[in-house]
Design a protein around this motif. Structure first.
Motif, short mmCIF file in Angstrom:
data_model
loop_
_atom_site.label_atom_id
_atom_site.label_comp_id
_atom_site.label_asym_id
_atom_site.label_seq_id
_atom_site.Cartn_x
_atom_site.Cartn_y
_atom_site.Cartn_z
N SER A 187 0.84 -1.19 0.00
CA SER A 187 0.00 0.00 0.00
C SER A 187 0.88 1.24 0.00
N LEU A 188 0.40 2.29 -0.64
CA LEU A 188 1.14 3.53 -0.77
C LEU A 188 0.27 4.67 -0.29
N ALA A 189 0.83 5.56 0.52
CA ALA A 189 0.08 6.74 0.96
C ALA A 189 -0.28 7.55 -0.27
N LEU A 190 -1.57 7.91 -0.41
CA LEU A 190 -2.04 8.53 -1.63
C LEU A 190 -1.71 10.02 -1.71
N ALA A 191 -1.54 10.69 -0.57
CA ALA A 191 -1.27 12.13 -0.63
C ALA A 191 0.02 12.43 -1.39
N PRO A 192 1.14 11.77 -1.11
CA PRO A 192 2.35 12.02 -1.91
C PRO A 192 2.15 11.69 -3.38
N LEU A 193 1.34 10.68 -3.66
CA LEU A 193 1.11 10.30 -5.05
C LEU A 193 0.32 11.38 -5.78
N ARG A 194 -0.62 12.03 -5.07
CA ARG A 194 -1.37 13.13 -5.69
C ARG A 194 -0.40 14.26 -6.07
N GLN A 195 0.54 14.57 -5.17
CA GLN A 195 1.50 15.62 -5.46
C GLN A 195 2.39 15.22 -6.64
N ALA A 196 2.78 13.94 -6.69
CA ALA A 196 3.61 13.47 -7.81
C ALA A 196 2.87 13.60 -9.13
N ARG A 197 1.57 13.27 -9.14
CA ARG A 197 0.78 13.39 -10.37
C ARG A 197 0.72 14.84 -10.82
N GLU A 198 0.51 15.77 -9.88
CA GLU A 198 0.45 17.18 -10.25
C GLU A 198 1.78 17.63 -10.84
N ARG A 199 2.88 17.19 -10.27
CA ARG A 199 4.18 17.55 -10.81
C ARG A 199 4.37 16.97 -12.21
N PHE A 200 3.90 15.74 -12.41
CA PHE A 200 4.01 15.12 -13.74
C PHE A 200 3.22 15.92 -14.77
N LEU A 201 1.97 16.31 -14.41
CA LEU A 201 1.12 17.02 -15.36
C LEU A 201 1.65 18.41 -15.69
N THR A 202 2.40 19.01 -14.77
CA THR A 202 2.94 20.35 -15.00
C THR A 202 4.38 20.31 -15.50
N GLY A 203 4.89 19.12 -15.73
CA GLY A 203 6.21 18.99 -16.32
C GLY A 203 7.35 19.16 -15.37
N ARG A 204 7.13 19.06 -14.07
CA ARG A 204 8.20 19.21 -13.10
C ARG A 204 8.77 17.84 -12.73
N PRO A 205 9.99 17.82 -12.21
CA PRO A 205 10.61 16.52 -11.84
C PRO A 205 9.80 15.81 -10.76
N LEU A 206 9.78 14.48 -10.85
CA LEU A 206 9.02 13.68 -9.90
C LEU A 206 9.86 13.38 -8.67
N PRO A 207 9.22 13.29 -7.51
CA PRO A 207 9.94 12.90 -6.30
C PRO A 207 10.30 11.42 -6.34
N ASP A 208 11.17 11.02 -5.44
CA ASP A 208 11.51 9.61 -5.33
C ASP A 208 10.34 8.82 -4.75
N GLY A 209 10.33 7.53 -5.04
CA GLY A 209 9.35 6.65 -4.42
C GLY A 209 8.09 6.44 -5.23
N VAL A 210 7.93 7.08 -6.40
CA VAL A 210 6.75 6.84 -7.23
C VAL A 210 6.95 5.53 -7.99
N PRO A 211 6.02 4.60 -7.90
CA PRO A 211 6.20 3.30 -8.58
C PRO A 211 6.45 3.47 -10.07
N ASP A 212 7.40 2.70 -10.59
CA ASP A 212 7.78 2.82 -12.00
C ASP A 212 6.62 2.51 -12.93
N ASP A 213 5.79 1.50 -12.58
CA ASP A 213 4.71 1.13 -13.50
C ASP A 213 3.64 2.22 -13.56
N VAL A 214 3.43 2.97 -12.48
CA VAL A 214 2.47 4.07 -12.49
C VAL A 214 3.00 5.20 -13.37
N VAL A 215 4.27 5.54 -13.20
CA VAL A 215 4.87 6.58 -14.03
C VAL A 215 4.81 6.19 -15.51
N ALA A 216 5.10 4.89 -15.80
CA ALA A 216 5.05 4.43 -17.19
C ALA A 216 3.64 4.55 -17.76
#
Length: 574
Positions: free
Chosen positions: A7-36
């Motif tokens: 299980s993964l805490a969803l709050a950090p994942l929400r922040q990672a998604r926002e960074r992805f959508l705005t073109g900013r670097p992703l934090p560590d710990g985001v699962p590779d298959d989700v990023v792919a």
């Protein structure tokens, strides 16, 4: 992300998604298959702020999966929390076929493919062929940020292929893994697969009933197929080649994938039979076909009576060979007639050349044929026997003649044996474009009954004609006849000349090898047809097994195995 992952805490994942959508670097710990998965959605051009429903893809007019799933899913639907949970069925292209209940954003999407909506549990389950969960910000779409979904693939009970998915979606809650609806999704998929198995058995019963109605207890040539099962009557097994059965199989599979309308099934040009095809329907859908086969009519050869037995026979291999030879003889150009010794190559050629006064030359009788000059000057066709016995100078002369006169009226007979030399192989290759191969007598056993009266000499005055008991006929049909029709003719003439008793010929009067019958098992009609195809391929390629296997479209190991099987079957061996 699958159920096997932590299980993964969803709050950090929400922040990672926002960074992805705005073109900013992703934090560590985001699962590779989700990023792919997010990257694939961006590559496909999926908009995260989906505005309005996804474009609907064309649904199949007739869906066996939906027909089978609807009763099972309808029974399960009351177990849903209808206000917070949705149950969704898709096909193997992730088109939504059926849904019930309600979950955030479920009204938006009629197509769950990643190309349309990005990462989701149904697309993941289809890819990994197993249960998959996707929660909140793991999704790419904004409308699914508060959705938790679990999907299970539905597998075909016959083939194991993925037919679609069952998804349970609900509002995102605390402690989302494992998904609270996982057991329900597994049960729904299992219920659908059970219904598919039951319907498959019913459809098979429908196919069997249609086959039995078509046969109706008579010796009709009937084939029934549904892409998985094949029912063949004895008459059809003797009439249909492997290529015909393969064409019917392709037709049955096409009908099963289609909307139930009839498709044309094209048989090979050299099928030797026609097929009257009827769709087999179950619950309004085509589940297979029944084909009633009949020998293809052979155009009669317009010629006067010729040598005894030259055109006698009604078997499919013989009728096909005669039709092919007659077609070649009606057009200008050389013709090559090949076959084992005693199959009637010369007799057939003389029959079809009747009225043309051919010049007959035999390479087995004369060491030098003298064909170098003026062989075709008088306009007479040349019947050249035993090309395999030609001397090197005559082979070279024929190659030269045919280069200058490609329309020469030459009929050559050839008995395959030892590998030909390069000069003779060149001649055979030149003649091979217009060639016909005569089947061995063991490949046309049903013709023996028709050949016997023609091969039997006329009775002496006051003597009845020669007839045969059923037991004697059976022995003749079981004998392998290495000498083919010539050997049969010698036996009949010898028996007629020495016989001093009246009545039908009994089995005990036959020579020992014929009377005792061949050792080993008898090949089935399908094995005989397959064996004939292998023998012909070997003849055409001079005994080269690698080339013969390539021409037949089978592995060389398979060819060797088939040859061993036919060798173990007794005298009927390649």
């Amino acid at each position: 992300m699958t159920t096997a992952e932590p299980s993964l805490a969803l709050a950090p994942l929400r922040q990672a998604r926002e960074r992805f959508l705005t073109g900013r670097p992703l934090p560590d710990g985001v699962p590779d298959d989700v990023v792919a998965a997010w990257r694939r959605a961006r590559f496909f051009g999926v908009r995260p702020d989906l505005d309005g429903p996804v474009r609907e893809s064309a649904h199949p007019a007739d869906s066996p999966l939906l027909d089978a799933a609807r009763p099972a899913l309808t029974r399960i639907a009351p177990a849903l929390d209808a206000g917070r949970t949705a149950l969704v069925l898709t096909d193997d292209r992730l088109r939504v076929l059926w849904s019930t209940g309600s979950a955030p954003g479920d009204e938006t999407c009629a197509d769950l493919s990643e190309r349309e909506v990005g990462h989701n549990s149904a697309a993941l389950a289809l890819r990994i062929r197993g249960r998959a969960e996707v929660h909140g910000p793991e999704h790419f779409l904004d409308v699914w940020q508060d959705v938790s979904a679990v999907s299970v693939p539905v597998l075909s009970p016959q083939t194991g292929q993925v037919l679609g998915t069952v998804t349970v979606a609900r509002a995102l809650g605390a402690g989302c893994r494992p998904h609270p609806g996982a057991a329900l999704a597994e049960a729904a998929a299992g219920a659908v697969e059970a219904e598919l198995r039951a319907r498959a058995r019913t459809a098979e019963r429908t196919l069997l009933d249609a086959y039995e109605r078509a046969v109706r207890g008579r010796e009709r040539a009937v084939v029934a197929l549904d892409g998985r099962n094949r029912l063949i009557s004895d008459a059809a097994a003797a009439l249909a080649s492997p290529q015909v059965l393969e064409a019917l199989e392709r037709g049955a599979r096409a009908w099963g994938r289609g909307s139930g309308e009839a498709y044309d099934v094209a048989l090979p040009d050299d099928a030797g039979c026609t097929a009257e095809i009827t769709a087999v329907r179950h619950e309004g859908r085509a589940v297979g076909l029944v084909a009633v086969l009949a020998p293809r009519p052979v155009a009669p050869v317009q010629s006067a009576p010729g040598p005894a037995g030259a055109l006698v026979g009604g078997s499919v291999p013989w009728r096909h060979a005669v039709a092919r030879a007659a077609e070649l003889f009606r057009t200008p150009g050389p013709v090559l007639v090949t076959g084992e010794r005693g199959t009637g190559k010369t007799a057939l050629a003389l029959e079809l050349l009747d009225g043309t006064d051919p010049l007959v030359v035999d390479a087995a009788e004369s060491p030098e044929l003298g064909l170098r000059d003026g062989a075709w000057d008088d306009g007479r066709p040349v019947l050249l026997r035993h090309t395999e016995r030609l001397s090197q100078p005559d082979v070279a002369a024929l190659n030269s003649l045919l280069e200058g006169r490609p329309d020469a009226r030459l009929v050559a007979t050839h008995t395959p044996g030892t590998s030909p030399g390069p000069c003779l192989q060149r001649l055979l290759d030149t003649l091979g474009a217009r060639s016909v191969t005569l089947p061995a007598l063991r490949e046309r056993r049903e013709d023996i009954k028709e050949l016997l009266p023609v091969l039997t000499p006329g009775p002496r005055p006051g003597s009845p004609p020669l007839t045969w008991t059923l037991d004697a006929l059976r022995a003749l049909e079981q004998h392998p006849w290495p000498g083919n029709v010539t050997e049969l003719a010698h036996l009949v003439r010898a028996l007629a000349g020495r016989r001093r008793v009246f009545g039908p010929v009994r089995r005990g009067e036959l020579p020992d090898p014929v009377r005792e019958g061949p050792a080993g098992r008898t090949l089935s009609p399908m094995e005989l047809a397959e064996r004939a195809a292998i023998l012909e391929a070997l003849r055409r390629h001079g005994g080269n097994k690698a080339r013969a296997a390539a021409a037949l479209g089978i592995a060389r190991a398979t060819l060797y195995r088939k040859l061993r099987e036919y060798r173990d079957a007794g005298p009927e061996r390649p």
